[in-house]
Each structure stands twice: as structure tokens, then as C-alpha cells.
Design an enzyme around this catalytic site. Structure first.
Site, PDB file in Angstrom:
ATOM      1  N   HIS A  72      -4.145 -13.070   1.906  1.00 49.11           N
ATOM      2  CA  HIS A  72      -5.169 -12.032   1.856  1.00 49.11           C
ATOM      3  C   HIS A  72      -4.740 -10.846   2.717  1.00 49.11           C
ATOM      4  O   HIS A  72      -4.486 -10.996   3.898  1.00 49.11           O
ATOM      5  CB  HIS A  72      -6.513 -12.583   2.343  1.00 49.11           C
ATOM      6  CG  HIS A  72      -7.233 -13.374   1.292  1.00 49.11           C
ATOM      7  ND1 HIS A  72      -8.595 -13.470   1.208  1.00 49.11           N
ATOM      8  CD2 HIS A  72      -6.748 -14.093   0.242  1.00 49.11           C
ATOM      9  CE1 HIS A  72      -8.937 -14.218   0.167  1.00 49.11           C
ATOM     10  NE2 HIS A  72      -7.830 -14.618  -0.421  1.00 49.11           N
ATOM     11  N   TYR A 201     -17.969 -11.004   4.721  1.00 50.17           N
ATOM     12  CA  TYR A 201     -18.818 -11.316   5.880  1.00 50.17           C
ATOM     13  C   TYR A 201     -20.018 -10.378   5.786  1.00 50.17           C
ATOM     14  O   TYR A 201     -19.862  -9.163   5.917  1.00 50.17           O
ATOM     15  CB  TYR A 201     -18.074 -11.048   7.186  1.00 50.17           C
ATOM     16  CG  TYR A 201     -16.932 -12.004   7.483  1.00 50.17           C
ATOM     17  CD1 TYR A 201     -15.687 -11.854   6.876  1.00 50.17           C
ATOM     18  CD2 TYR A 201     -17.097 -13.052   8.393  1.00 50.17           C
ATOM     19  CE1 TYR A 201     -14.637 -12.721   7.171  1.00 50.17           C
ATOM     20  CE2 TYR A 201     -16.053 -13.929   8.690  1.00 50.17           C
ATOM     21  CZ  TYR A 201     -14.830 -13.758   8.076  1.00 50.17           C
ATOM     22  OH  TYR A 201     -13.800 -14.617   8.362  1.00 50.17           O
ATOM     23  N   PRO A 293     -17.534 -19.813  14.446  1.00 46.84           N
ATOM     24  CA  PRO A 293     -16.569 -19.684  13.349  1.00 46.84           C
ATOM     25  C   PRO A 293     -16.427 -18.277  12.772  1.00 46.84           C
ATOM     26  O   PRO A 293     -15.592 -18.060  11.885  1.00 46.84           O
ATOM     27  CB  PRO A 293     -17.118 -20.640  12.289  1.00 46.84           C
ATOM     28  CG  PRO A 293     -18.571 -20.740  12.581  1.00 46.84           C
ATOM     29  CD  PRO A 293     -18.720 -20.599  14.064  1.00 46.84           C
ATOM     30  N   LYS A 297     -11.259 -18.360  14.221  1.00 45.53           N
ATOM     31  CA  LYS A 297     -10.239 -18.489  15.258  1.00 45.53           C
ATOM     32  C   LYS A 297     -10.006 -19.925  15.736  1.00 45.53           C
ATOM     33  O   LYS A 297      -9.048 -20.174  16.474  1.00 45.53           O
ATOM     34  CB  LYS A 297     -10.623 -17.626  16.481  1.00 45.53           C
ATOM     35  CG  LYS A 297     -10.534 -16.135  16.221  1.00 45.53           C
ATOM     36  CD  LYS A 297      -9.098 -15.659  16.167  1.00 45.53           C
ATOM     37  CE  LYS A 297      -8.936 -14.304  15.551  1.00 45.53           C
ATOM     38  NZ  LYS A 297      -8.096 -14.276  14.356  1.00 45.53           N
ATOM     39  N   TYR A 385      -8.406  -9.939  13.922  1.00 50.13           N
ATOM     40  CA  TYR A 385      -8.569 -10.888  12.813  1.00 50.13           C
ATOM     41  C   TYR A 385      -7.233 -11.516  12.423  1.00 50.13           C
ATOM     42  O   TYR A 385      -7.161 -12.732  12.177  1.00 50.13           O
ATOM     43  CB  TYR A 385      -9.215 -10.187  11.607  1.00 50.13           C
ATOM     44  CG  TYR A 385      -9.754 -11.162  10.590  1.00 50.13           C
ATOM     45  CD1 TYR A 385     -10.999 -11.752  10.750  1.00 50.13           C
ATOM     46  CD2 TYR A 385      -9.004 -11.498   9.469  1.00 50.13           C
ATOM     47  CE1 TYR A 385     -11.497 -12.659   9.822  1.00 50.13           C
ATOM     48  CE2 TYR A 385      -9.493 -12.405   8.528  1.00 50.13           C
ATOM     49  CZ  TYR A 385     -10.742 -12.980   8.714  1.00 50.13           C
ATOM     50  OH  TYR A 385     -11.217 -13.880   7.799  1.00 50.13           O
TER      51      TYR A 385
HETATM   52  C1  PHB Z   1     -14.088 -21.015   5.627  1.00 48.72           C
HETATM   53  O1  PHB Z   1     -13.461 -20.748   4.596  1.00 48.72           O
HETATM   54  O2  PHB Z   1     -14.610 -22.115   5.796  1.00 48.72           O
HETATM   55  C2  PHB Z   1     -14.225 -19.966   6.670  1.00 48.72           C
HETATM   56  C3  PHB Z   1     -13.579 -18.757   6.503  1.00 48.72           C
HETATM   57  C4  PHB Z   1     -13.707 -17.772   7.467  1.00 48.72           C
HETATM   58  C5  PHB Z   1     -14.479 -17.988   8.580  1.00 48.72           C
HETATM   59  C6  PHB Z   1     -15.111 -19.209   8.760  1.00 48.72           C
HETATM   60  C7  PHB Z   1     -14.991 -20.204   7.799  1.00 48.72           C
HETATM   61  O3  PHB Z   1     -14.621 -17.010   9.501  1.00 48.72           O
END
Ligand code: PHB
Ligand code: APR
Length: 394
Positions: A72, A201, A293, A297, A385
Site C-alpha cells: 500500500h 480510518y 491499534p 504499531k 505510519y
Molecule cells: C487490521 O487490519 O486489523 C488493522 C489495520 C490497521 C490498523 C489496525 C488494525 O491500524
């Protein structure tokens, strides 16, 4: 039994350290409380920083990740009902992330360990760490009712937040820093095509939502819920309805729903313990720190601890240099605190905090608008990130 490094815990930290050490010819044994099936049943995050992906390559376990992982170049922040693209590659001079589930990373590491014949003791009960302040530490555990002992040079505590390693260190030498957030993430795994080609997000007055994926046909979605919620009260239908309300209308209209394969609520916590060393016991990964989450990280921080520990142990066994061992904790903690900051910041920006007054809510929205409206703001989000650089061990 005797080994150089006794590793407690066969999560990603323990398995990755074990694999790297094995490749370098440094003998190690992993002692784990659970069964492999239990460990592989846990669904965790799925975004790998470039440093993590490179370390998996160095450990020789990247074959499936290269084939099935999705590179990505960016992700989306949904604010004010619209998508704001964060172009990771452009903003960081070419860095990207790999979307590949932690469960798959763990599976690849377990398979590699089995293939190379390195020893893992599963279903070990009552693991205890002894004499870590001495030059001859040892581990005891019970297996099939018989007590066993492993003598070693060093112990790597890779046994997660609830493990025995951190608890074996006298409380008066540790300082713990903690924040528990008043909400959790309700997550659903489903065999549906992703709603968008990048992660979204989403900040929304009903609460945060995240649209993630595992592949072109499998999705992982989350919605913020109060910790008082019970997973049984969330039918698939209720989950999809809630998610649809929190993402921009264009994506909501495209959302493909389906039966959930897994559904669970995870609490959000920030936690750091200092120092990460006590004599010849070293803490790695979730044993020493937890992040919410939001910045993805958790696994990446575990990998950077493993990187530091591995390089220090190579110096010990290949060059006889033991002076770096006492630097382990400070090297790790410098990077950990920065990742803690980013995870806390993104969590604070993106979630609904019921206790926030109207002014604070406006500040939160304005801070997000300011960051996405400025190249400097986008760059700081992007560089965190993709992962801050590893410190050299020398
Ligand atoms: C996930 O795909 O489970 C996932 C992806 C990004 C995050 C947290 C969880 O920030
Ligand atoms: N004895 C032996 N093993 C133990 C003990 C014990 N007393 N206590 C815990 N364990 C094992 C657990 O069963 C688990 O398999 O240690 C392992 C720890 O694994 P994780 O919790 O996955 O921790 P870590 O390997 O550091 O991985 C960090 O996992 O939780 C995520 O966000 C986190 O992605 C990050 C990653």
C-alpha cells in the site's frame, strides 16, 4: 537442557527472534504456554512497516508475504464525511507498507521453525525464570506433570502483556506508564471484497471506524464501542449498519456485507515499562509495551525490539562484545516512546471521547483539518505510519 538463549513465548516476537538467531547459528529454545493452534486462532492487526518486512526477509520467512501481501502506497483519513488521501510513498521519499495479517506472519514463522528443526516447547505450564541477575540464569516449567529445567546465557521475555517475564522483575526496579481508553474496537472479519483499495480510518461523531483488509476477498472492519458493550449484542446486521453510518456516503453505498467469520471486542491501552532489562532477562514486544491499534504499531514495535536484541546478541556471540547489552533498553525505548506518541495522537484525534466538552471536540476536528491541509502535517503522519528508522547497534 542447555541453550544460549531461552525465549519465553511463541508469539511473533519470540518466533522472529528465534528464527534470526537460528540463522546466525545462535542456539535457542522457545518455551510457550499455549498450543500452536491456539496462537494461530488469534486475529490481530495487519500492516507491516518496511523495516518489519525487511526483517522477515532477513529471517528467510518472506516468501508468502511477497506473494500474498498487498503493498500500500497510501491510506485514507475520512474526516467531515470526505476522504483525505495520505500518500505515504510521495511524502516519505518512496516508503510503503505491506498489508499482511499478523496471524499469517506467525504461521510462516512457525512453519520455518518446524522446517529448520529448532526446538519449541508448547503447552509448558508454570514457566519460571530464575537467577537472571547471575551469569547462569535458568528456566523451569512443567510439561505432562514433570518439572524441566533449561540453563541458558540470556532470557528473552517475549511472552506478551500477561506473561511471566515482566512479573518476574522486582516491582521496585520498574516504572510502568499506562493509559486505558474508555472504549474498545469491535472487529469483524468477513469474506467480502474491500470497500476501497486502501485502508480508511474514519472519524465520525458516532465514533471511529476502520476499513481494513486481508486480501482482495477478505476484509477486516472495526467500529469504536464503549467497553461496556457485549459482543453477543452485535448481530452482523447491527455491525454493518453502524459501519455504514460512520464512513463517507460514497463508500457506504459501495459496502459489500456478508456473514462474519470472527467478531470480537478489543480494549485500547497505551503501556510502557522501563527499563526493559533486568540482569540477563530482556523484555521484547507486548511484554514491555502496548499501543492502541490505531497506528498499527503493535507488531512493528515488537519487530524493532527483536531487531535490536538480535543485533546485540550477534555482537555478543560473534565479537565477544557484551557492552551493548546494557544499551538494549535505552535504544528500544527511544523508538517505542515515539511510536507510543503517534498511536496515542492518532487515537486521540480519531475517536469520540464522551467526556470531551464542545470546545475540545472542535479542537480535535480543527487539529485534524489542520494536519491534512498542510504538507508538513501530512508528512508527519506519513513518516510515523511507515515507521521511524531503526537506530544502529554499534
Ligand atoms: C487490521 O487490519 O486489523 C488493522 C489495520 C490497521 C490498523 C489496525 C488494525 O491500524
Ligand atoms: N509462559 C509461556 N508462554 C507465555 C506465558 C507464560 N507464562 N505467558 C504468555 N505466553 C505466550 C502467549 O501464549 C503468547 O503466545 O507468549 C506469547 C506472547 O505473544 P503475543 O502476545 O503475541 O506478544 P508478542 O509476540 O510480543 O507480539 C506482539 O502481538 O498483541 C500483538 O499488538 C501486538 O502485534 C503485536 C504483537
Amino acid at each position: 537442557m542447555k541453550t544460549k538463549i531461552a525465549i519465553v513465548g511463541a508469539g511473533p516476537s519470540g518466533l522472529l527472534l528465534g528464527q534470526l538467531l537460528h540463522k546466525a547459528g545462535i542456539d535457542n529454545i522457545i518455551i510457550e504456554r499455549q498450543t500452536p493452534e491456539y496462537i494461530l486462532g488469534r486475529i490481530r492487526a495487519g500492516v507491516l512497516e518496511q523495516g518489519t518486512a525487511d526483517l522477515l526477509r532477513e529471517a528467510g520467512v518472506s516468501e508468502r508475504m511477497e506473494k500474498e501481501g498487498l503493498i500500500h502506497d497510501g491510506f485514507e483519513l475520512a474526516i467531515g464525511g470526505r476522504l483525505e488521501h495520505i500518500d505515504l510513498k510521495k511524502l516519505t521519499g518512496g516508503k510503503t507498507v505491506v498489508v499482511y495479517g499478523q496471524t499469517e506472519v506467525t504461521r510462516d514463522l512457525m512453519n520455518a521453525r518446524k522446517a529448520c528443526g529448532a526446538q519449541t516447547i508448547y503447552q509448558a505450564d508454570n514457566v519460571a525464570i530464575h537467577d537472571m541477575k547471575s551469569a547462569a540464569p535458568y528456566i523451569t516449567y512443567e510439561k505432562d506433570g514433570v518439572t524441566q529445567r533449561i540453563d541458558c546465557d540470556y532470557v528473552a521475555g517475549c511472552d506478551g502483556y500477561h506473561g511471566v517475564s515482566r512479573k518476574s522483575i522486582p516491582a521496585d526496579v520498574l516504572t510502568e506508564y499506562e493509559r486505558v481508553y474508555p472504549f474498545g474496537w469491535l472487529g469483524v472479519l468477513a469474506d467480502t471484497p474491500p470497500v476501497h483499495d486502501e485502508l480508511i480510518y474514519a472519524q465520525h461523531e458516532r465514533g471511529f471506524a476502520l476499513c481494513s483488509m486481508r486480501s482482495a476477498t477478505r476484509t477486516r472492519y472495526y467500529v469504536q464501542v464503549p467497553m461496556t458493550e457485549k459482543v453477543e449484542d452485535w448481530s452482523d446486521e447491527r455491525f454493518w449498519d453502524e459501519l455504514r453510518q460512520r464512513i463517507p456516503a460514497e463508500q457506504a453505498a459501495k459496502l459489500v456485507t456478508g456473514p462474519s467469520i470472527e467478531k470480537s471486542i478489543a480494549p485500547l491501552r497505551s503501556f510502557v515499562v522501563e527499563p526493559m532489562q533486568y540482569g540477563n532477562l530482556f523484555l521484547l514486544g507486548d511484554a514491555a509495551h502496548i499501543v492502541p491499534p490505531t497506528g498499527a504499531k503493535g507488531l512493528n514495535l515488537a519487530a524493532s525490539d527483536v531487531n535490536t536484541m538480535y543485533r546485540i546478541l550477534c555482537k555478543v556471540y560473534q565479537e565477544g562484545r557484551t557492552d551493548l547489552l546494557e544499551k538494549y533498553s535505552e535504544i528500544c525505548l527511544r523508538r517505542i516512546w515515539k511510536a507510543e506518541r503517534f498511536s496515542w495522537w492518532l487515537t486521540s484525534m480519531m475517536h469520540d471521547f464522551p467526556e470531551n466538552d464542545a470546545f475540545t471536540k472542535r479542537m480535535q476536528q480543527t487539529e485534524l483539518e489542520y494536519f491534512v491541509g498542510s504538507i508538513a502535517g501530512r508528512t508527519t503522519i506519513a513518516e510515523n505510519y511507515v515507521g521511524l528508522p531503526y537506530e544502529a547497534v554499534e
